[in-house]
Design an enzyme around this catalytic site. Structure first.
Site, PDB file in Angstrom:
ATOM      1  N   ARG A   1      50.631  37.871  48.132  1.00 33.81           N
ATOM      2  CA  ARG A   1      50.392  38.479  46.818  1.00 33.81           C
ATOM      3  C   ARG A   1      51.573  39.415  46.571  1.00 33.81           C
ATOM      4  O   ARG A   1      51.680  40.470  47.209  1.00 33.81           O
ATOM      5  CB  ARG A   1      49.066  39.239  46.822  1.00 33.81           C
TER       6      ARG A   1
ATOM      7  N   ARG B   1      35.943  32.724  43.289  1.00 32.09           N
ATOM      8  CA  ARG B   1      37.212  32.988  43.976  1.00 32.09           C
ATOM      9  C   ARG B   1      37.075  32.679  45.470  1.00 32.09           C
ATOM     10  O   ARG B   1      38.026  32.209  46.111  1.00 32.09           O
ATOM     11  CB  ARG B   1      37.633  34.445  43.761  1.00 32.09           C
TER      12      ARG B   1
ATOM     13  N   CYS C   1      39.012  37.352  34.318  1.00 29.94           N
ATOM     14  CA  CYS C   1      39.227  37.325  35.772  1.00 29.94           C
ATOM     15  C   CYS C   1      39.008  38.684  36.443  1.00 29.94           C
ATOM     16  O   CYS C   1      39.004  38.761  37.673  1.00 29.94           O
ATOM     17  CB  CYS C   1      40.612  36.780  36.089  1.00 29.94           C
TER      18      CYS C   1
ATOM     19  N   GLN D   1      43.234  31.714  41.116  1.00 29.33           N
ATOM     20  CA  GLN D   1      42.404  32.079  39.975  1.00 29.33           C
ATOM     21  C   GLN D   1      42.144  30.856  39.098  1.00 29.33           C
ATOM     22  O   GLN D   1      41.034  30.662  38.595  1.00 29.33           O
ATOM     23  CB  GLN D   1      43.077  33.176  39.151  1.00 29.33           C
TER      24      GLN D   1
ATOM     25  N   THR E   1      41.273  43.411  45.020  1.00 26.12           N
ATOM     26  CA  THR E   1      39.853  43.454  45.381  1.00 26.12           C
ATOM     27  C   THR E   1      39.350  42.039  45.617  1.00 26.12           C
ATOM     28  O   THR E   1      39.089  41.625  46.741  1.00 26.12           O
ATOM     29  CB  THR E   1      39.016  44.133  44.279  1.00 26.12           C
ATOM     30  N   ARG E   2      39.219  41.261  44.533  1.00 25.32           N
ATOM     31  CA  ARG E   2      38.671  39.909  44.632  1.00 25.32           C
ATOM     32  C   ARG E   2      39.528  38.993  45.506  1.00 25.32           C
ATOM     33  O   ARG E   2      38.999  38.223  46.314  1.00 25.32           O
ATOM     34  CB  ARG E   2      38.507  39.307  43.228  1.00 25.32           C
ATOM     35  N   THR E   3      40.839  39.076  45.357  1.00 28.93           N
ATOM     36  CA  THR E   3      41.708  38.175  46.118  1.00 28.93           C
ATOM     37  C   THR E   3      41.644  38.475  47.611  1.00 28.93           C
ATOM     38  O   THR E   3      41.571  37.558  48.435  1.00 28.93           O
ATOM     39  CB  THR E   3      43.157  38.274  45.623  1.00 28.93           C
TER      40      THR E   3
ATOM     41  N   SER F   1      49.410  45.738  32.542  1.00 28.42           N
ATOM     42  CA  SER F   1      49.455  45.424  33.966  1.00 28.42           C
ATOM     43  C   SER F   1      50.283  46.457  34.717  1.00 28.42           C
ATOM     44  O   SER F   1      51.048  47.218  34.117  1.00 28.42           O
ATOM     45  CB  SER F   1      50.075  44.042  34.168  1.00 28.42           C
ATOM     46  N   MET F   2      50.145  46.457  36.030  1.00 29.71           N
ATOM     47  CA  MET F   2      50.972  47.357  36.835  1.00 29.71           C
ATOM     48  C   MET F   2      52.437  47.030  36.609  1.00 29.71           C
ATOM     49  O   MET F   2      52.833  45.871  36.529  1.00 29.71           O
ATOM     50  CB  MET F   2      50.622  47.219  38.316  1.00 29.71           C
TER      51      MET F   2
END
Length: 361
Positions: A140, A342, A315, A170, A90-92, A277-278
């Site tokens: 990413r 960001r 974050c 980040q 999203t943010r990235t 995390s994933m």
């Protein structure tokens, strides 16, 4: 709890019979036209990191006031930035696309359904072909080896937008947030003016922490890390963090503990991140149990003796077991300015590595 995409996510599983799996060749030479890449904050000198943070903050104030710096105007005009994302974001994604557009460039998003590193063709082939058609690659990925191999064979700058080991964009945004919060406006020293500050990280040792720790060592900021037993910073990463402080007059100290109260003692900033995390879905129940008592709350800060005016950072995305609503939505929280930063961090990184071709002064 929904696992997040930040740390060590596994690539989408594909039936073996459906595609051929390739790995990047280790015998091929690095491109003779190798540009400079940003794979971790470890790639930067303290002065360069300071410059990226300061530029991010300066560009933020200029652009938000309606005055785009002359050197940024159309600086990526006619250029395409390939965004190779094998993990959801999203943010990235928003910050990278927004930053590219701000500089006059064209962001080209390539998700996991468009391109998969090392699947159907070698990572080497992908790097050579894609870099011949664009001006920069923002990647990413899952394993650090993927972005490292991509950079090794790319003829254009590669910026790491997250891998399982590092998250440099980040870190730039985080230290921009800290700089804007703690550095006096009249500060004119060559550093960020953060020496002697203390950050307390309470939670899992992950990629966000690793680049934060490297940054802290370079900036003279002490970092106390509290994790459950078995979730500490790996020895190899501790060595890299210690290496980051070499040559710094007063490097930040790294302290490790399994007791949250010990970490937050005299801390100026309390930080946490996702616990699951994933790629760690099968560990979810185990992790939730292991991290009991690691939620950041006002009570924890009081018990541990955090400094009176302590602030909180995360974050995102955030889950309630990581931090209480009372802290997350309080005036101590810097999470939303941190998220906005960001964008400015991405602008600063693109300026430094693409526009200025890695010359960061």
């Amino acid at each position: 709890m929904i696992p997040t995409a930040r740390c060590g996510a596994l690539r989408q599983k594909i039936p073996v019979q459906a595609v051929r799996q390739y790995s990047s060749s280790t015998t091929l030479k690095t491109s003779p036209f190798a540009p400079r890449h940003l794979l971790s904050i470890a790639d930067l000198t303290p002065t360069e990191f300071t410059t990226l943070v300061r530029n991010a903050s300066s560009h933020k104030h200029s652009i938000k006031s309606g005055s785009i710096p002359t050197n940024l105007q159309g600086s990526l005009a006619g250029k395409t930035v390939a965004m190779m994302f094998s993990k959801r974001s999203t943010r990235t994604r928003i910050s990278t696309e927004g930053a590219t557009v701000q500089l006059g460039g064209h962001p080209m998003f390539l998700g996991k359904d468009d391109i998969q590193l090392g699947v159907n063709e070698s990572l080497y082939d992908t790097a050579v072909v894609v870099s011949s058609m664009v001006s920069a690659i923002v990647a990413r990925v899952g394993k650090h080896a993927e972005v490292a191999d991509l950079a090794k064979h790319s003829t254009v700058p590669v910026i790491n937008a997250l891998c399982d080991s590092f998250h440099p964009l980040q870190a730039i945004a985080d230290f921009q947030t800290i700089y804007e919060t703690f550095t006096p406006k009249a500060h004119h020293l060559s550093s960020l003016g953060l020496e002697g500050l203390k950050i307390a990280w309470v939670g899992d040792a992950n990629n966000v922490l690793f680049d934060m720790a490297i940054s802290a060592a370079k900036m003279g900021v002490d970092l106390a890390v509290a994790t459950p037993k078995g979730y500490e910073i790996p020895a190899s990463m501790r060595e890299l963090i210690q290496e980051a402080g070499k040559g710094v007059a007063n490097p930040g100290k790294l302290i490790q503990t399994n007791v949250p109260e010990e970490a937050v003692k005299k801390a100026d900033i309390l930080v946490t991140d996702t616990w699951v995390s994933m790629g760690q879905e099968e560990e979810s129940l185990k992790r939730m149990k292991a991290f009991e008592g690691f939620q950041i709350t006002s009570e924890l800060a009081k018990r541990g003796g955090a400094n009176e005016n302590w602030k909180f950072m995360h974050c995102l995305p955030r889950h309630p077991e990581e931090v209480s609503d009372e802290v997350f939505y309080s005036n101590r929280s810097l999470v939303f300015p941190e998220a906005e930063n960001r964008l400015w961090a991405a602008i600063s990184a693109l300026e430094g590595f693409v526009v200025n071709k890695g010359k960061i002064a």
